[in-house]
Design a protein around this motif. Structure first.
Motif, PDB file in Angstrom:
ATOM      1  N   SER A  64      14.840 -14.806   9.882  1.00  0.00           N
ATOM      2  CA  SER A  64      14.480 -14.118   8.633  1.00  0.00           C
ATOM      3  C   SER A  64      14.733 -12.626   8.758  1.00  0.00           C
ATOM      4  N   PHE A  65      14.312 -12.070   9.871  1.00  0.00           N
ATOM      5  CA  PHE A  65      14.523 -10.647  10.097  1.00  0.00           C
ATOM      6  C   PHE A  65      16.013 -10.305  10.010  1.00  0.00           C
ATOM      7  N   TYR A  66      16.846 -11.131  10.624  1.00  0.00           N
ATOM      8  CA  TYR A  66      18.296 -10.894  10.614  1.00  0.00           C
ATOM      9  C   TYR A  66      18.825 -10.832   9.186  1.00  0.00           C
ATOM     10  N   TRP A  67      18.468 -11.815   8.360  1.00  0.00           N
ATOM     11  CA  TRP A  67      19.011 -11.853   7.002  1.00  0.00           C
ATOM     12  C   TRP A  67      18.470 -10.712   6.151  1.00  0.00           C
ATOM     13  N   ILE A  68      17.250 -10.290   6.409  1.00  0.00           N
ATOM     14  CA  ILE A  68      16.709  -9.142   5.675  1.00  0.00           C
ATOM     15  C   ILE A  68      17.470  -7.876   6.040  1.00  0.00           C
ATOM     16  N   LYS A  70       0.810  -1.217   0.000  1.00  0.00           N
ATOM     17  CA  LYS A  70       0.000   0.000   0.000  1.00  0.00           C
ATOM     18  C   LYS A  70       0.844   1.269   0.000  1.00  0.00           C
ATOM     19  N   ASP A  71       2.030   1.204   0.616  1.00  0.00           N
ATOM     20  CA  ASP A  71       2.837   2.417   0.703  1.00  0.00           C
ATOM     21  C   ASP A  71       4.280   2.056   1.019  1.00  0.00           C
ATOM     22  N   TYR A  72       5.063   3.072   1.296  1.00  0.00           N
ATOM     23  CA  TYR A  72       6.490   2.929   1.577  1.00  0.00           C
ATOM     24  C   TYR A  72       6.758   1.891   2.659  1.00  0.00           C
ATOM     25  N   PHE A  73       5.967   1.886   3.708  1.00  0.00           N
ATOM     26  CA  PHE A  73       6.212   1.010   4.844  1.00  0.00           C
ATOM     27  C   PHE A  73       5.741  -0.422   4.614  1.00  0.00           C
ATOM     28  N   ALA A  74       5.256  -0.689   3.421  1.00  0.00           N
ATOM     29  CA  ALA A  74       4.922  -2.063   3.051  1.00  0.00           C
ATOM     30  C   ALA A  74       5.694  -2.509   1.811  1.00  0.00           C
ATOM     31  N   GLY A  75       6.433  -1.587   1.176  1.00  0.00           N
ATOM     32  CA  GLY A  75       6.982  -1.822  -0.144  1.00  0.00           C
ATOM     33  C   GLY A  75       8.188  -2.735  -0.205  1.00  0.00           C
ATOM     34  N   THR A 107       6.244   1.918  15.182  1.00  0.00           N
ATOM     35  CA  THR A 107       6.207   0.463  15.041  1.00  0.00           C
ATOM     36  C   THR A 107       7.101  -0.025  13.909  1.00  0.00           C
ATOM     37  N   LEU A 108       7.581  -1.231  14.076  1.00  0.00           N
ATOM     38  CA  LEU A 108       8.165  -1.968  12.962  1.00  0.00           C
ATOM     39  C   LEU A 108       7.072  -2.212  11.937  1.00  0.00           C
ATOM     40  N   THR A 109       7.449  -2.284  10.665  1.00  0.00           N
ATOM     41  CA  THR A 109       6.462  -2.537   9.625  1.00  0.00           C
ATOM     42  C   THR A 109       6.760  -3.866   8.931  1.00  0.00           C
ATOM     43  N   GLN A 110       5.802  -4.324   8.126  1.00  0.00           N
ATOM     44  CA  GLN A 110       5.880  -5.688   7.610  1.00  0.00           C
ATOM     45  C   GLN A 110       7.023  -5.903   6.625  1.00  0.00           C
ATOM     46  N   ASN A 111       7.575  -4.820   6.070  1.00  0.00           N
ATOM     47  CA  ASN A 111       8.753  -4.966   5.199  1.00  0.00           C
ATOM     48  C   ASN A 111      10.061  -4.781   5.965  1.00  0.00           C
ATOM     49  N   THR A 112       9.962  -4.767   7.310  1.00  0.00           N
ATOM     50  CA  THR A 112      11.072  -4.604   8.274  1.00  0.00           C
ATOM     51  C   THR A 112      11.630  -3.189   8.293  1.00  0.00           C
ATOM     52  N   PHE A 113      10.918  -2.217   7.717  1.00  0.00           N
ATOM     53  CA  PHE A 113      11.256  -0.820   7.954  1.00  0.00           C
ATOM     54  C   PHE A 113      10.678  -0.434   9.323  1.00  0.00           C
ATOM     55  N   TYR A 114      10.913   0.808   9.704  1.00  0.00           N
ATOM     56  CA  TYR A 114      10.396   1.283  10.979  1.00  0.00           C
ATOM     57  C   TYR A 114       9.732   2.631  10.778  1.00  0.00           C
ATOM     58  N   SER A 115       8.528   2.756  11.284  1.00  0.00           N
ATOM     59  CA  SER A 115       7.781   3.997  11.213  1.00  0.00           C
ATOM     60  C   SER A 115       7.791   4.670  12.576  1.00  0.00           C
ATOM     61  N   GLU A 116       8.506   5.767  12.683  1.00  0.00           N
ATOM     62  CA  GLU A 116       8.488   6.582  13.891  1.00  0.00           C
ATOM     63  C   GLU A 116       7.450   7.684  13.676  1.00  0.00           C
ATOM     64  N   ARG A 117       6.190   7.307  13.894  1.00  0.00           N
ATOM     65  CA  ARG A 117       5.068   8.209  13.618  1.00  0.00           C
ATOM     66  C   ARG A 117       5.117   8.697  12.173  1.00  0.00           C
ATOM     67  N   GLU A 118       5.295   7.728  11.261  1.00  0.00           N
ATOM     68  CA  GLU A 118       5.321   7.925   9.808  1.00  0.00           C
ATOM     69  C   GLU A 118       6.636   8.494   9.295  1.00  0.00           C
ATOM     70  N   MET A 135       8.372 -20.301   7.024  1.00  0.00           N
ATOM     71  CA  MET A 135       9.220 -19.573   6.079  1.00  0.00           C
ATOM     72  C   MET A 135       8.558 -18.275   5.639  1.00  0.00           C
ATOM     73  N   ASN A 136       9.387 -17.325   5.219  1.00  0.00           N
ATOM     74  CA  ASN A 136       8.917 -16.096   4.557  1.00  0.00           C
ATOM     75  C   ASN A 136       7.864 -15.356   5.373  1.00  0.00           C
ATOM     76  N   PHE A 137       8.233 -15.089   6.643  1.00  0.00           N
ATOM     77  CA  PHE A 137       7.300 -14.411   7.538  1.00  0.00           C
ATOM     78  C   PHE A 137       7.027 -12.980   7.101  1.00  0.00           C
ATOM     79  N   TRP A 138       8.053 -12.300   6.542  1.00  0.00           N
ATOM     80  CA  TRP A 138       7.954 -10.866   6.288  1.00  0.00           C
ATOM     81  C   TRP A 138       7.452 -10.587   4.882  1.00  0.00           C
ATOM     82  N   GLY A 139       6.778  -9.464   4.737  1.00  0.00           N
ATOM     83  CA  GLY A 139       6.078  -9.114   3.506  1.00  0.00           C
ATOM     84  C   GLY A 139       4.614  -8.906   3.848  1.00  0.00           C
ATOM     85  N   VAL A 140       3.752  -8.984   2.867  1.00  0.00           N
ATOM     86  CA  VAL A 140       2.315  -8.814   3.104  1.00  0.00           C
ATOM     87  C   VAL A 140       1.577  -9.967   2.452  1.00  0.00           C
TER      88      VAL A 140
END
Length: 773
Positions: free
Chosen positions: A297-301, A47-52, A623-634, A767-772
């Protein structure tokens, strides 16, 4: 003669047998298969940067998600790490900010019905397939490691051969200006817009040139080549003469067109091969495996993200990396953000990638000297926050008046020098230590020597200083810890290099008489008369425990209850939550050997929360986001997820106090774990395997021939495979002597059937926990 020949043959046989028996630990990893288990996977359009989905090469990058302006369109947001405005010498979130470039857009003919998307970690590319009402459109996108290009290939079926690419440039505005404008927040500055974008074709190539008020420019060029009726290749580049040459220059369009023309002459397969070769050498530098697939998975990403954000001789990573998003923090912050970003390069055996940060310090040492007041420039250096691109100019206030009440915010350079020193301890480059690190470290910590004052109690005290970002106080624990670490390290380094520094007795005197930390019933205080009384994300007052390890289990056993109480109090206060608050708590507990608490707070750091709250909750939730980025209030902050990876490594390996600690903080539930070629201080590659809660074997390879001391869970006499000398073994503490280049495997009891490290198997469902999905 025959007898001599027989002796030679016998010797060669013995030598060959010895070599076979001492070939070292074997890593059994099918890298392509191993990393495929950790690929990010999407079954819906991000949907956006924090899911991309994201790719990059440390200079150029793109992140893929749904466009918010055109319906039924995929957006490749274009970024380049050196595209900053630069209107003023002083750093400013408006005048010297990261600025946008634009978006490559892909609009299919038919309505998108479904999507399958995958980030291939091993090959560092995005692959996807759209199913539409008109057919299918498959694509892949990568940013070649050795090129200044973004490449997108497409293949279509049905009527999707009519799918269209377009490029939408975006006016160069401060990233903070855009963010505030989007949220209808009041601007506290008069912001002058840059000139409009110039659109033209040069030699048949479309170019978008963005002039800047300073007279410089940057330019984006692109090409869409149709191979046949069903295949397209799109090349995109961004040229920035100011960023590349670090002097005022226009004419970036010429460079952009030249890059596209050169790219069109090259084979995509050849660029792909060179790109994959870089990545296939990057990952195997080290390996870790532990029994929680989501965390692994998070580590390797994060390893993938780091190498996407930097390559050798590329810019220092800011809070965005090579991707762009409007943000409140569009510069380089060095009071925590940069440090956390570079936390794991060294231990994961990627010192060449972290060296970009230390080259910046070397390159701009004179700026660091000029930043301090003239009365301090003969023996001090410093910088405050933030700084701009490839720049360390930001003057710092320092006063040696013990009655000064103006805030002294001085930790940036001392903390950076601690990290630079640890980098050197992993490479053992004594020339650089002598010529670069020691002189600058001397200046950084001489600030403390200059501001400390002798009290009536006969002790030296820290004056009124800032404790990031809690507030100011006298005798701040943060600055006591840094001063203590700095004086000790300067003395040790001078002795190592046999430098007869005239300040040696002064540093020792300050160290001997340095006033201790202020404490109360909750543990270590922020400073004199200032308790840690409210929830706060920064653990600055606990720096002595981590990351400095200056107060630790070995040198302060009488303070273990104090340390435990201090960390417990820090985590007991709920509020001001963010990833690095909890990853910091995890590493603090690991420093104290409490693996269960370390794992608890690591897991808390990686919780996925809703980004937007419902009243009365806050409207924007960190919060952490599903693509393993982090949103600090966007607002994206690159460093936060990386700090959680450091927490994982702290459970497996720590080096402090001259001791390499193998599996020092293992959670009760982590019976099995392994790692291969993690890099410790002293320039030792360490590999180890743990089964059923016990260390099976440890391999040590010396890269510099330094003395080696290990702390392990071995309780019986150690046995060896390889050439080394056990100088001393007391309990789990083992002192070794290895020559440069030598390796030794240590174990106890019966010899293991094999010295192999294998990945812990992962169930398909994990497997493949991260993403959407």
């Amino acid at each position: 003669m025959k007898q001599i020949l027989a002796y030679i043959i016998a010797f060669l046989f013995v030598l060959n047998t010895f070599a076979q028996n001492n070939s070292g630990v074997k890593l059994n990893v099918n890298w392509s298969k191993q990393l495929a288990q950790h690929d990010l996977v999407w079954n819906e359009i991000p949907k956006d940067y924090f899911a991309g989905a994201f790719v990059g090469n440390g200079l150029l990058g793109t992140i893929l998600f749904k466009d918010d302006q055109l319906a039924n369109t995929l957006r490749f947001e274009i970024g380049r790490t050196d595209v900053f405005d630069h209107r003023t010498a002083s750093p400013s979130a408006y005048e010297t900010s990261r600025v946008p470039i634009g978006q490559l857009l892909l609009t299919p003919v038919g309505k998108i019905l479904k999507i399958q998307l995958r980030t291939d970690l091993w090959n560092a590319e995005i692959r996807g397939e759209l199913t539409t009402t008109a057919g299918t459109l498959s694509f892949r996108c990568f940013v070649p490691s050795a090129e200044e290009l973004i490449i997108v290939n497409t293949k279509s079926t049905g009527n999707e051969n009519g799918a269209k690419f377009s490029l939408r440039p975006q006016l160069a505005q401060s990233a903070r200006y855009i963010a505030k404008h989007a949220m209808n927040l009041e601007m506290n500055v008069a912001y002058e817009q840059n000139p409009p974008i110039k659109i033209e074709k040069i030699e048949g190539i479309e170019v978008f040139t963005q002039p800047l008020l300073m007279g410089d420019d940057y330019a984006t060029a692109w090409s869409d080549q149709q191979k046949n009726a069903t295949e397209h290749t799109v090349l995109v580049t961004v040229a920035n003469r100011w960023g590349k040459y670090r002097k005022h220059a226009s004419g970036s369009a010429i460079d952009a067109v030249a890059t596209i023309k050169t790219g069109l002459k090259k084979s995509i397969m050849a660029m792909e091969a060179e790109h994959r070769n870089w990545w296939h050498q990057y990952y195997p530098a080290s390996f870790v495996s532990f029994p929680e697939p989501r965390l692994e998975s998070f580590y390797w990403i994060q390893l993938y993200k780091l190498a996407s954000a930097t390559h050798p001789n590329r810019p220092v990573i800011d809070l965005l990396g090579p991707w762009f998003k409007p943000t409140a923090w569009p510069l380089v912050w060095m009071n925590l953000n940069v440090q956390l970003t570079y936390y794991i390069f060294g231990v994961t055996n990627h010192t060449n990638l972290e060296d970009n940060l230390y080259q910046l310090l070397d390159r701009h040492t004179q700026q660091l000297i000029n930043n301090v007041p003239k009365d301090f420039q003969n023996d001090c250096a410093g910088v405050t926050n933030p700084v701009g691109y490839d720049d360390l100019y930001n003057p710092i206030f320092i006063s040696d008046d013990k009655n000064n009440t103006r805030e002294l915010n001085i930790i940036v350079l001392p903390w950076l020098m601690q990290m630079y020193y640890l980098h050197n301890q992993r490479t053992m480059d004594t020339v650089r230590l002598r010529e670069k690190i020691y002189p600058l470290m001397r200046r950084a910590f001489n600030v403390y020597m200059r501001i400390l004052y002798l009290g009536e109690d006969g002790l030296y005290h820290i004056p009124y200083t800032y404790s990031d970002e809690y507030g100011s106080a006298k005798e701040t624990s943060l600055n006591i810890a840094l001063a203590s670490w700095g004086f000790k390290t300067l003395i040790a380094t001078a002795n190592q290099l046999k430098i007869k520094d005239s300040l040696l007795p002064v540093w020792q005197d300050r160290l001997n008489k340095l006033a201790d930390y202020n404490t109360n019933e909750d543990g270590i205080m922020v400073g004199k008369d200032k308790s840690f009384a409210k929830a706060h994300r920064h653990y600055s007052h606990l720096f002595a425990i981590f990351p400095l390890y200056d107060m630790n289990l070995d040198n302060a056993p009488n303070k273990i209850p104090l340390m435990q109480k201090s960390v417990q109090h820090y985590t007991d206060l709920d509020g001001d939550n963010c990833i690095y608050k909890f990853s910091g708590a995890s590493s603090l507990w690991s420093a104290l050997g409490n693996g269960d608490s370390a794992l608890k707070w690591l897991n808390r750091s990686l919780e996925l929360l809703p980004r937007f709250g419902v009243p009365p909750a806050t409207s924007r939730i960190p919060t952490l986001t599903q693509n393993t980025f982090y949103s600090e209030r966007e607002n994206p902050t690159f460093e936060s997820p990386i700090s959680a990876s450091r927490s994982m490594l702290d459970m497996l390996l720590q080096t402090w106090g001259g001791v390499i600690r193998v599996f020092p903080s293992m959670p009760t539930d982590w019976k099995d774990a392994s790692f291969y070629q993690l890099l410790s201080e002293g320039a030792f590659l360490i590999s180890a395997n743990r089964l059923a809660g016990k260390t099976q074997f440890i391999q040590v390879t010396s890269l510099a021939g330094e003395p080696c001391t290990l702390k392990t869970d071995f309780t019986t006499p150690v046995k060896m495979v390889g050439i080394a000398t056990v100088i001393k073994q007391v309990g789990g503490l083992i002192q070794l002597k290895l020559k440069k280049g030598a390796s030794v495997i240590l174990y106890t009891g019966n010899k293991p059937k094999s010295f192999e490290i294998n990945p812990i198997p992962i169930k398909a469902s994990d497997m493949n926990f991260w993403g959407v999905k």
